[in-house]
Motif scaffolding. Structure first.
Motif, short mmCIF file in Angstrom:
data_model
loop_
_atom_site.label_atom_id
_atom_site.label_comp_id
_atom_site.label_asym_id
_atom_site.label_seq_id
_atom_site.Cartn_x
_atom_site.Cartn_y
_atom_site.Cartn_z
N SER A 20 0.84 -1.20 0.00
CA SER A 20 0.00 0.00 0.00
C SER A 20 0.87 1.25 0.00
CB SER A 20 -0.91 -0.01 1.23
OG SER A 20 -1.54 1.25 1.38
N LYS A 22 -0.80 4.28 -0.55
CA LYS A 22 -1.75 5.23 0.02
C LYS A 22 -3.10 4.52 0.08
CE LYS A 22 -3.80 9.80 -0.82
NZ LYS A 22 -3.86 10.94 -1.76
N HIS A 23 -3.79 4.64 1.21
CA HIS A 23 -5.08 3.98 1.31
C HIS A 23 -5.97 4.67 2.34
CE1 HIS A 23 -3.03 1.95 4.73
NE2 HIS A 23 -4.26 1.93 5.25
N SER A 24 -7.25 4.40 2.21
CA SER A 24 -8.23 4.83 3.20
C SER A 24 -9.24 3.71 3.38
CB SER A 24 -8.93 6.12 2.76
OG SER A 24 -9.64 5.92 1.55
N ARG A 26 -13.07 2.92 5.09
CA ARG A 26 -14.25 3.58 5.64
C ARG A 26 -15.40 2.59 5.76
NH1 ARG A 26 -17.88 4.22 1.68
NH2 ARG A 26 -17.18 4.27 -0.48
N ARG A 45 -10.14 1.95 -0.32
CA ARG A 45 -9.62 2.65 -1.50
C ARG A 45 -8.11 2.69 -1.36
NH1 ARG A 45 -11.80 6.37 -5.18
NH2 ARG A 45 -10.22 7.66 -6.20
N GLN A 63 -10.74 0.31 -5.82
CA GLN A 63 -11.66 0.29 -4.69
C GLN A 63 -12.23 -1.12 -4.59
OE1 GLN A 63 -14.33 3.79 -4.20
NE2 GLN A 63 -13.59 4.38 -6.22
N ALA A 71 -9.53 -1.77 9.13
CA ALA A 71 -9.80 -0.48 9.76
C ALA A 71 -8.97 -0.24 11.01
CB ALA A 71 -11.28 -0.36 10.09
N LYS A 94 1.25 0.50 5.58
CA LYS A 94 1.86 0.83 4.29
C LYS A 94 3.08 -0.02 3.97
CE LYS A 94 0.36 5.64 3.90
NZ LYS A 94 0.81 7.05 3.74
#
Length: 271
Positions: A20, A22-24, A26, A45, A63, A71, A94
């Motif tokens: 990774s 960059k990730h988010s 939710r 994402r 995604q 999370a 990451k």
């Protein structure tokens, strides 16, 4: 947990690892009723760095749904939504490679092995917990107490933690790889088709009868219609030529051509 309902990697896909960049993560949106009390998956994402043995690394942005442990959230979060991890965990990290498989027909199509990813993260989470506790111990008495209450199983920082952190820092500082290769453009498709005819076709001689400019262009060069007389018939051939290349096809000149074995009206000219 892969594409669709598959629980095993698709046959013939290439083993790889995804890191990774960059990730988010939710919660899913469930409309006016809100989210359920227990969520079994989360929306991820992410921009991956994909590394396949023997190939140049590349990036994929996507995604997808992922397991709830992505999370993070301190204590809790086993490798299944209904399991609990007593030690702290910090979700998707990451610097931890995630085992995956790549579709050879589409490098951006990934099958993620989330169970193996969870196993790979456990050591990283414990190392992160030790580092966080050491930082709180060195801060002030209040932070030290809070750090030990919220992170009781971390233990002391180990010598290998520094080596792992240095390796992770090197991984973070790697230059970004190129994006995943997209589908070939019309020009590449045309060149591949001509290469196929030349490799598999029958070589013969043809006479240039005419060359006519068309109103179209490709990559800044005009598209030209050449007319050949070959084996008792005329065959038209359309391609883009610059002035320097077109001089090899003067009217009346005899040149080598290769005839498509599957279509006698398709050819690839030589000079």
């Amino acid at each position: 947990m892969g594409p669709g309902l598959l629980r095993r990697a698709p046959r013939g896909w290439l083993p790889a690892r995804a890191i990774s960049l960059k990730h988010s993560v939710r919660s899913h949106h469930y409309g006016s009723e809100g989210a359920p009390e227990i969520e079994t998956t989360f929306a991820l994402r992410v921009r991956w760095r994909i590394e396949v043995a023997g190939r140049e690394p590349y990036e994929v942005e996507e995604q997808r749904d992922g397991p709830a442990w992505l999370a993070g959230g301190g204590v809790g979060g086993g490798n299944r939504w209904y399991k609990v991890r007593v030690r702290p965990q910090y979700g998707l990290m990451k610097d931890v490679p995630v085992p995956c498989f790549v579709n050879p027909a589409d490098p951006s199509d990934l099958w993620i092995d989330w169970d193996a990813a969870y196993d790979a993260h456990e050591g990283a989470w414990e190392r992160e917990a030790r580092i966080r506790r050491a930082v709180s111990d060195a801060s002030n008495p209040y932070d030290k107490v809070v750090g030990r209450l919220t992170n009781p199983f971390a233990g002391r920082v180990r010598a290998e933690d520094e080596a792992a952190e240095a390796e992770a820092r090197i991984e973070r500082e790697k230059p970004p790889p190129p994006a995943a290769p997209g589908p070939p453009g019309p020009f590449e498709v045309r060149l591949a088709e001509l290469g196929r005819i030349k490799d598999t076709g029958r070589k013969t001689r043809a006479t240039v009868m005419a060359h006519t400019a068309t109103p179209r262009s490709m990559f800044g060069m005009p598209v030209v219609m050449l007319t050949f007389f070959v084996e008792g018939r005329t065959v038209e051939f359309e391609h883009c030529y610059g002035p320097r290349h077109l001089k090899h096809y003067k009217v009346g000149r005899e040149v080598d051509v290769w005839i498509d074995p599957d279509n006698p009206d398709a050819l690839c000219p030589g000079q």
